[in-house]
Structures are given as C-alpha cells and as structure tokens.
Design a protein around this motif. Structure first.
Motif, mmCIF file in Angstrom:
data_model
loop_
_atom_site.group_PDB
_atom_site.id
_atom_site.type_symbol
_atom_site.label_atom_id
_atom_site.label_comp_id
_atom_site.label_asym_id
_atom_site.label_seq_id
_atom_site.Cartn_x
_atom_site.Cartn_y
_atom_site.Cartn_z
ATOM 1 N N ALA A 40 0.846 -1.186 0.000
ATOM 2 C CA ALA A 40 0.000 0.000 0.000
ATOM 3 C C ALA A 40 0.886 1.243 0.000
ATOM 4 C CB ALA A 40 -0.902 -0.014 1.223
ATOM 5 N N PRO A 41 0.360 2.373 -0.461
ATOM 6 C CA PRO A 41 1.156 3.599 -0.482
ATOM 7 C C PRO A 41 1.705 3.952 0.893
ATOM 8 C CG PRO A 41 -0.856 3.884 -1.731
ATOM 9 C CD PRO A 41 -0.979 2.559 -1.039
ATOM 10 N N GLY A 42 2.998 4.203 0.951
ATOM 11 C CA GLY A 42 3.624 4.592 2.209
ATOM 12 C C GLY A 42 3.884 3.454 3.168
ATOM 13 N N LYS A 43 3.611 2.233 2.740
ATOM 14 C CA LYS A 43 3.814 1.078 3.618
ATOM 15 C C LYS A 43 4.776 0.086 2.983
ATOM 16 C CE LYS A 43 -0.652 1.295 5.965
ATOM 17 N NZ LYS A 43 -1.849 0.513 6.371
ATOM 18 N N GLU A 44 5.304 -0.799 3.813
ATOM 19 C CA GLU A 44 6.187 -1.839 3.310
ATOM 20 C C GLU A 44 5.372 -2.939 2.643
ATOM 21 O OE1 GLU A 44 9.834 -1.443 6.565
ATOM 22 O OE2 GLU A 44 8.667 -3.289 6.425
ATOM 23 N N ARG A 45 6.029 -3.646 1.740
ATOM 24 C CA ARG A 45 5.367 -4.773 1.106
ATOM 25 C C ARG A 45 5.106 -5.856 2.145
ATOM 26 N NH1 ARG A 45 7.979 -6.361 -4.392
ATOM 27 N NH2 ARG A 45 9.770 -6.788 -3.049
ATOM 28 N N GLU A 46 3.929 -6.488 2.082
ATOM 29 C CA GLU A 46 3.568 -7.493 3.070
ATOM 30 C C GLU A 46 3.063 -8.765 2.398
ATOM 31 O OE1 GLU A 46 0.265 -6.585 5.603
ATOM 32 O OE2 GLU A 46 -1.022 -5.918 3.953
ATOM 33 N N PHE A 47 3.270 -9.854 3.092
ATOM 34 C CA PHE A 47 2.795 -11.166 2.656
ATOM 35 C C PHE A 47 1.274 -11.225 2.740
ATOM 36 C CE2 PHE A 47 2.759 -15.720 2.241
ATOM 37 C CZ PHE A 47 1.790 -16.174 3.125
ATOM 38 N N VAL A 48 0.641 -11.823 1.730
ATOM 39 C CA VAL A 48 -0.811 -11.986 1.739
ATOM 40 C C VAL A 48 -1.188 -13.468 1.809
ATOM 41 C CG1 VAL A 48 -2.954 -11.633 0.450
ATOM 42 C CG2 VAL A 48 -1.166 -9.869 0.426
ATOM 43 N N ALA A 49 -0.666 -14.256 0.886
ATOM 44 C CA ALA A 49 -1.043 -15.670 0.832
ATOM 45 C C ALA A 49 0.014 -16.445 0.071
ATOM 46 C CB ALA A 49 -2.399 -15.846 0.159
ATOM 47 N N ALA A 50 0.057 -17.761 0.312
ATOM 48 C CA ALA A 50 0.984 -18.625 -0.404
ATOM 49 C C ALA A 50 0.381 -20.005 -0.561
ATOM 50 C CB ALA A 50 2.316 -18.707 0.328
#
Length: 122
Positions: A40-50
């Motif tokens: 998301a804008p201004g945030k770090e990349r995050e794990f969603v699903a695998a």
C-alpha cells in the motif's frame, strides 16, 4: 528464470470481489512455491497468501483469512487469488511471487511480477 504476469486488478466498492491471476513462464510450475504480496502507499510490502508446490497447503495472513483464497493450476501455469468482502484497507499493488523454497511472511522470493493495482472504495 521465471516470468510472472499479474492481471485482474481494478476498482471495486467495499464488500465487492476481485479475482487476481498470475501467469507464469516456468517450464514446470510445480517446482515453485507461489505467493501473493501487496504494498500500500507509504507502507512496506507485506505477505498476503501462499500455496505449496502441489497446491495441498495454503497460507494466509490473518487480515485476509476467511476472505481471500489462493489456488493454482500447474497444468495451465497459473495462480489465482480470489478476494471477497474487500475493504478499503485492502487497497494496494498486488504482486505475484515464486520461489523453489517455501514462501511465508519472512520470505523474500526470488521471482516477482510487476504488480496489479487493487483499489477498494468506501
């Protein structure tokens, strides 16, 4: 080398659904653990699903459990993310990722797509 191309993003209202797809160029997709991340804008990349190599095991981050479902079709070399009950906080650039090793919240996969934008309006 694996090339990943995402599609299916767009603008949707709160409570709506989207289905993201990831087309992979891998010769044998079952050699790769597959995942989805978002930023998301201004945030770090995050794990969603695998999803595991053969598709028998799936993993979701807590914030999407019960709403998002990851799946794969190794024959068609595609991975999908079905997103239901979308919320404004799901707005982000969504990336498909691949690695021969397990992908989880702490992983940095070797291969990434360019991303597809998901915007959820309130």
């Amino acid at each position: 080398q694996v090339q990943l191309v995402e599609s299916g993003g767009g603008l949707v209202q709160t409570g709506g659904s989207l289905r993201l797809s990831c087309a992979a160029s891998a010769r044998t997709l079952s050699n790769y653990f597959m995942g989805w991340f978002r930023q998301a804008p201004g945030k770090e990349r995050e794990f969603v699903a695998a999803i595991s190599w053969g598709g028998s095991r799936t993993y979701n981050t807590d914030s999407v459990k019960g709403r998002f479902t990851i799946s794969r079709d190794n024959g068609k070399k595609t991975v999908s993310l079905q997103m239901n009950s979308l919320k404004p906080e799901d707005t982000a650039l969504y990336y498909c990722a691949a690695d021969t090793k397990i992908i989880n919240v702490a992983a940095t996969p070797d291969y990434w797509g360019q991303g597809t934008q998901v915007t959820v309006s309130s």
